[in-house]
Design an enzyme around this catalytic site. Structure first.
Site, PDB file in Angstrom:
ATOM      1  N   CYS A 130      38.442  36.572  35.372  1.00 30.30           N
ATOM      2  CA  CYS A 130      38.110  35.136  35.446  1.00 30.30           C
ATOM      3  C   CYS A 130      37.110  34.813  34.345  1.00 30.30           C
ATOM      4  O   CYS A 130      37.462  34.834  33.170  1.00 30.30           O
ATOM      5  CB  CYS A 130      37.615  34.739  36.833  1.00 30.30           C
ATOM      6  SG  CYS A 130      36.542  35.938  37.629  1.00 30.30           S
ATOM      7  N   CYS A 132      33.330  35.549  34.834  1.00 26.18           N
ATOM      8  CA  CYS A 132      31.996  35.923  35.312  1.00 26.18           C
ATOM      9  C   CYS A 132      31.089  36.208  34.120  1.00 26.18           C
ATOM     10  O   CYS A 132      31.476  36.889  33.177  1.00 26.18           O
ATOM     11  CB  CYS A 132      32.096  37.148  36.208  1.00 26.18           C
ATOM     12  SG  CYS A 132      33.161  36.842  37.633  1.00 26.18           S
TER      13      CYS A 132
END
Lengths: 224, 110
Positions: A130, A132
């Protein structure tokens, strides 16, 4: 008109900043175009949440202020302290969340890990799943950190990716790529540049760039 | 797509050059971020819930929607799933907001 970053802002020649953000960059195209479906959804979700007493407009404003106040300067202060305080550096490498809290930075519940660059090892961070990112110390991530190209290629051909950032490492340097998760995030502790002996932590922090703490760059050299 | 390899698991895939251009975040994007932090912080959903709903949007959404468009779609879905309001109530509110028309700034009440 395209914004020229080389021009002087204290010169006498007036120039047009119309359509530019306060930081002198173009607004995202969606800022001044017709209301989009997703913007409508954001307003609707926010108003429903406020109407039902789940959050207040003041909380939203305060959260945005907190977010805006976070910048790579936070991370730079941590790095500069580690460069000048060996005991702090040991604590940072042992538990970066706790060491950052010690300097007054709110890290939240997540686990933060500092990885140290040396003469032999260069570290770079990515989130393949994703996006992060150590946002508490660096602010919101740059667009490229969230891009398909960076997420896909950094774990496979890091040297090529780094070269696109203008960073070419010697073949003898080991490149370590760290893949973040929602609960475990990394920050790079770059190597202290040569020629910085005797500099204060404050002056050293000026040399620490955002990209040097992601691993896609190196700190500035003094006087550069 | 290889079996057992979800679309969002991008590590190691072939891709083009990294686009190094960056933008300032727009106010509406910062608000989406703030909604995520506040509503998850109050226990209405989790970071994993945010990710799961984004992953459910599918690979096409990654190409056609911007980052915070995917986030608000996910925040919205998570709040409906949490029972904060129904899809019908959300739809009615969105219709009301859309009728205000014009620009993002103009459609905001506050």
């Amino acid at each position: 008109m395209p914004h020229d970053h080389d021009h002087s802002h204290d010169g006498a020649v007036p120039h047009d900043h119309t359509g530019m953000s306060p930081s002198g960059h173009p607004y995202r195209p969606d800022q001044d175009t017709a209301l989009s479906y997703w913007q409508v959804m954001e307003i609707a979700v926010r108003e429903l949440a406020v109407e039902r007493g789940l959050i207040t407009p003041a909380e939203i404003a305060a959260q945005i202020e907190t977010m805006d106040a976070r910048s790579p300067a936070n991370g730079a202060a941590v790095v500069a302290r580690a460069w000048t305080d060996p005991a702090f550096k040991a604590r940072l490498l042992a538990d970066a969340s706790e060491a950052s809290r010690e300097m007054g930075f709110d890290i939240g519940p997540l686990r933060l890990i500092a990885v140290e660059n040396t003469d032999e090892v260069h570290n770079v961070i990515v989130c393949t799943l994703c996006s992060c990112y150590p946002r508490n110390l660096l602010g919101l991530p740059p667009d490229w950190y969230k891009s398909r190209a960076y997420r896909s290629r950094t774990v496979k051909e890091p040297r090529r990716v780094l070269a696109e950032f203008g960073l070419t490492l010697p073949e003898s340097t080991t490149v370590r790529v760290h893949d973040s998760t929602a609960d475990m995030r990394y920050i790079v502790l770059p190597a202290r540049p040569e020629g910085t002996e005797g500099m204060t932590a404050e002056a050293l922090a000026e040399l620490v760039t955002r990209d040097s703490m992601i691993g896609t760059g190196l700190p500035r050299s003094p006087g550069a | 797509m290889e079996p057992g390899h979800a679309w969002h698991d991008m590590g190691g895939e072939a891709a083009g050059a990294v686009d190094l251009s960056t933008h300032d975040y727009a106010l509406w994007e910062k608000r989406v971020d703030a909604l995520m932090v506040l509503l998850s912080g109050k226990g209405h959903f989790t970071v994993d819930g945010l990710r799961r709903a984004i992953e459910d949007l599918g690979p096409e959404a990654f190409e056609t929607m911007t980052y915070y468009e995917r986030w608000i779609a996910s925040v919205s879905r998570n709040m409906v799933e949490a029972g904060a309001w129904s899809t019908a109530e959300l739809a009615a509110k969105m219709e009301e907001v859309a009728r205000r028309g014009g620009t993002y700034g103009g459609a905001n009440r506050v």
